[in-house]
Design an enzyme around this catalytic site. Structure first.
Site, short mmCIF file in Angstrom:
data_model
loop_
_atom_site.label_atom_id
_atom_site.label_comp_id
_atom_site.label_asym_id
_atom_site.label_seq_id
_atom_site.Cartn_x
_atom_site.Cartn_y
_atom_site.Cartn_z
N TYR A 175 -2.65 0.12 10.76
CA TYR A 175 -2.62 -0.43 9.40
C TYR A 175 -1.34 0.01 8.69
O TYR A 175 -0.66 -0.81 8.06
CB TYR A 175 -3.85 0.04 8.61
CG TYR A 175 -3.88 -0.47 7.19
CD1 TYR A 175 -4.23 -1.79 6.91
CD2 TYR A 175 -3.53 0.36 6.12
CE1 TYR A 175 -4.23 -2.26 5.60
CE2 TYR A 175 -3.54 -0.11 4.82
CZ TYR A 175 -3.89 -1.42 4.56
OH TYR A 175 -3.89 -1.89 3.27
N SER A 181 0.85 -1.18 0.00
CA SER A 181 0.00 0.00 0.00
C SER A 181 0.89 1.23 0.00
O SER A 181 2.04 1.18 0.44
CB SER A 181 -0.89 0.01 1.26
OG SER A 181 -1.52 1.27 1.43
#
Length: 290
Positions: A127, A114
């Protein structure tokens, strides 16, 4: 003749209806669905053992879970679950698959990371930490992999419009903010959650788009180590590399969110317009060619 067989894995096979429907005639021919839980070493071993010669030429690791909100409102156990899935899930997979790849001196490890693996985002603390861990792990391993003629590629999407994101957002709405101070709770509710959907509508990609990028990477002769899939998001991650001290991206995001919110919203609307125009142009070009 050379046949490519794709093994799609799921933690819970009872939820595979959509995948089975999408697979169509390929199911049982070039596509097989197997059970695999990245949080269970035995599950991983059983899955790999079931493959002919335990052979994995390309491993695509995309299991993951998200979590948003103030850390004061999240338990350590919840945080551990995110890390266990997003980071240690990858580690477990590679511990099982990597030795065979090394022995054959052939293989490509593709990890769905990501942009939050290179730049932290407000209220995505845990996260982002899990994706930073993935990036550091793979960057370290990539040096060793070269010795065995193996490739490692990190695919770094920005926002992706999927069921995954909808669930993360819905869980965020349920967050018990009683342990957070008033300023933090207000920041999460009236700034982050309020703009969540607009950011995804503006910058978000489809899962099909990310899949196309992934396919491009796995079919390249010399695949890159890192590949960002969203050019609209690239200027934001570039800020990090523009300032070795790391202050520029943090200051920029702070000012965008708290001091220039009107400019921020105007910028999102402008980007949305650009994306709409490009999609419209693409559609018209397709229509002309038919």
């Amino acid at each position: 003749m050379y046949f490519v067989i794709v093994y799609a894995t799921m933690r819970n096979l009872s939820k595979g209806e959509a995948l089975v429907e999408a697979a169509g005639r390929t199911l049982g021919r070039t596509l097989e669905i197997k059970q695999l839980d990245v949080c269970d070493e035995n599950s991983i071993k059983e899955c790999v053992d079931s493959l002919p010669e335990r052979r994995v030429d390309i491993l695509i690791s995309n299991a993951g879970m998200g979590m948003i909100g103030p850390i004061e409102c999240q338990s350590i156990d919840e945080m551990k679950t995110v890390m266990d899935t997003n980071f240690f899930g990858l580690v477990r997979l590679l511990k099982e698959v990597l030795p065979d790849m090394k022995r054959r001196k052939k293989g490509h490890i593709v990890v769905i990371s990501s942009v939050m693996g290179i730049q932290g985002i407000l209220f995505n603390d845990v996260y982002a930490a899990s994706k930073f861990a993935v990036e550091g792990f793979c960057e370290s391993l990539a040096v060793q992999a070269l010795r065995f003629n193996l490739n490692i590629s990190l695919i770094e999407p920005g926002p992706v419009i999927t069921e995954f994101e909808r669930k993360v957002y819905e869980e965020g709405l349920k967050t018990d903010l009683s342990k957070a101070d008033k300023v933090t709770a207000d920041m999460f509710t009236n700034i982050y959650l309020k703009n969540y959907k607009q950011i995804f509508e503006t910058l978000g990609q489809s899962s099909e788009d990310v899949a196309e990028h992934t396919h491009k990477i796995i079919t390249m002769d010399n695949p890159p180590f890192r590949h960002q899939t969203n050019t609209l998001y690239t200027p934001m991650t570039t800020l990090k590399y523009a300032d070795p001290n790391g202050d520029l991206p943090i200051d920029t995001f702070y000012k965008m969110v708290f001091e220039h919110d009107k400019v921020f919203n105007a910028s999102l609307n402008f980007l949305k317009l650009l994306r709409w125009r490009s999609r419209k142009s693409f559609t018209m070009e397709k229509d002309k060619s038919n």
